[in-house]
Design an enzyme around this catalytic site. Sequence first.
Site, short mmCIF file in Angstrom:
data_model
loop_
_atom_site.label_atom_id
_atom_site.label_comp_id
_atom_site.label_asym_id
_atom_site.label_seq_id
_atom_site.Cartn_x
_atom_site.Cartn_y
_atom_site.Cartn_z
N GLU A 317 0.80 -1.23 0.00
CA GLU A 317 0.00 0.00 0.00
C GLU A 317 0.82 1.27 0.00
OE1 GLU A 317 -3.89 -1.59 2.41
OE2 GLU A 317 -2.18 -0.97 3.60
C1 TNX Z 1 -4.32 -3.94 4.72
S1 TNX Z 1 -2.70 -6.29 4.43
C2 TNX Z 1 -3.04 -3.73 5.20
C3 TNX Z 1 -2.85 -3.37 6.61
C4 TNX Z 1 -4.14 -3.25 7.34
C5 TNX Z 1 -5.05 -4.38 6.92
C6 TNX Z 1 -6.31 -4.43 7.69
C7 TNX Z 1 -1.65 -5.31 4.17
C8 TNX Z 1 -0.46 -5.83 3.58
N1 TNX Z 1 -1.91 -4.03 4.49
O1 TNX Z 1 -2.11 -2.17 6.70
O2 TNX Z 1 -3.88 -3.32 8.70
O3 TNX Z 1 -5.35 -4.22 5.56
O4 TNX Z 1 -7.04 -5.59 7.39
#
Ligand code: TNX
Length: 511
Positions: A317
């Site tokens: 992300e």
């Molecule tokens: C996505 S999963 C994220 C996390 C959040 C999560 C909550 C991922 C690699 N990144 O930063 O905590 O969703 O479900």
Amino acid sequence: MRLGDTAGMDVPTLAQRLLPTPRTLTASGPGLTFDAGSVIDVGRSPAPGTLAVAEGLADLLRTPTGYAWPVVRGSHARRRIALRQGGPASLGEEGYLLGVGRRTATVTAPHAAGLLHGAQTLRQLLPAAVERRQHAVGATWSVPGVVVVDRPRYPVRAVMLDVARHFLRVDEVERFVDAMVPLKLNTLVLHLADDQGWRLEIRSWPRLASFGGALAVGGGPGGAYTQEEYAGLVAYAATRHVTVVPEIDLPGHTQAALASYAELDASGVAPERYTGTEVGFSSLDADLDATYRFIDDVLGEVAALTPGRHVSIGGDEAHSTSAADYRRMVEHAERVLRRHGKVLWGWHQVAAAEPAEGSVVAYWGVTGTEADAELARRAARQGQRLVMAPADHAYLDMKHDAADPLGLDWAGCVSTTGSYRWDPATLVPGVPPSAVAGVLAPVWTETLTDLDAVEQMAFPRLAGIAQIGWSPGRAHDLEAYLVQLAAQGPRWEAAGVNFHRSPEVAWRRFG
Ligand code: TNX
């Protein structure tokens, strides 16, 4: 009702008692009952690691049984547990044989990790009262006669704990490790840094922990591990054959670091600390020298604290970073890790930066999201090892059901049944089964403020992920699994592990 008195309830059959299901299990004879004279025998010249497994098993047994369980080198005791390194090499790093006869329960394994797993199988064949942390007066310590031949389907069976959104103390993480061990899980990814908190002392950048670690989601107090505390936790897990993979998320998810050091921001002004739950807004700056000094120093210190092979850089992300900048920073991080003898681990977005063959890529897509599936296929083509954490099955921070007060639901609700209905080998079309190294169950903690809440989300679903990762594909029968879970209920109760009473499971069946 007296402990050990099973009148009025079913007793689980052999197969129902074991979770994860072993490769082969055969009933053989009446078994044995341990008594005050029972010993743990490691043989005349125990191979490295055998004593640690024996001491761990003795520690577990002494309190509930009230027996001394001396660890001895050769014995003629009437009843004993024998631990021996040996047996066929085909059992691999983690496989074992367990034979329970009239006098001796013998675990044989080529390596110490196998001895530990075999000891867990023996533990699950003892009554649930063995999980108590008090003397269970009046219990009978019988084990049925069996022969078990067992080894895991996948080498990586992992859980991720997010101690960044809400902090967990060392003793709490250790309790979580204790609950992983009977399920034969072998990897704990610790998510140590995110926007809301930095949780590990970095000596060359001390404000990361002291300032960047002070808060948590919601603005309450956070916390951070000193390097001594962290090393102690890693050693505690290693004694239990659980490898800790530290995760320092970058270049995104870095607000706690940016807020701690103004030099990491091009404006020269540190942003405020963040205690909300948005994602994707923060990023290191690929054009600043300080960024590369930061990556060198942080990953250098983290690598030095890591006896395992892998260090995770997260890499998910990074929505505020251009593709080119992302690649520059991930490539740099990988070079630093390699220099320190470590192998990169990251979420599937890192595949776009083409990390080295053998890097571990954790797929966290939702079934049907093509862009994520394509990154998983790309990772496989590039020779990376995939660890499967499908958000719609394996994300243990998703709500159990719509009424669940805890958890998120962006990947939908994940029921106990839903967490078990998937196969890593066929999950992503176009990813060959040979590219899959294992399973990963993340527990993100935006909504989970303490260990009780973490356990409530992790259990029982974590047991299903453990079974998917350990047991042969043909063993994944849902109805049988729900009965295996029912048999674990009294064990979690005795151990004081919180769990969700999933409506699919007949929890009272065995007690
Ligand atoms: C996505 S999963 C994220 C996390 C959040 C999560 C909550 C991922 C690699 N990144 O930063 O905590 O969703 O479900």
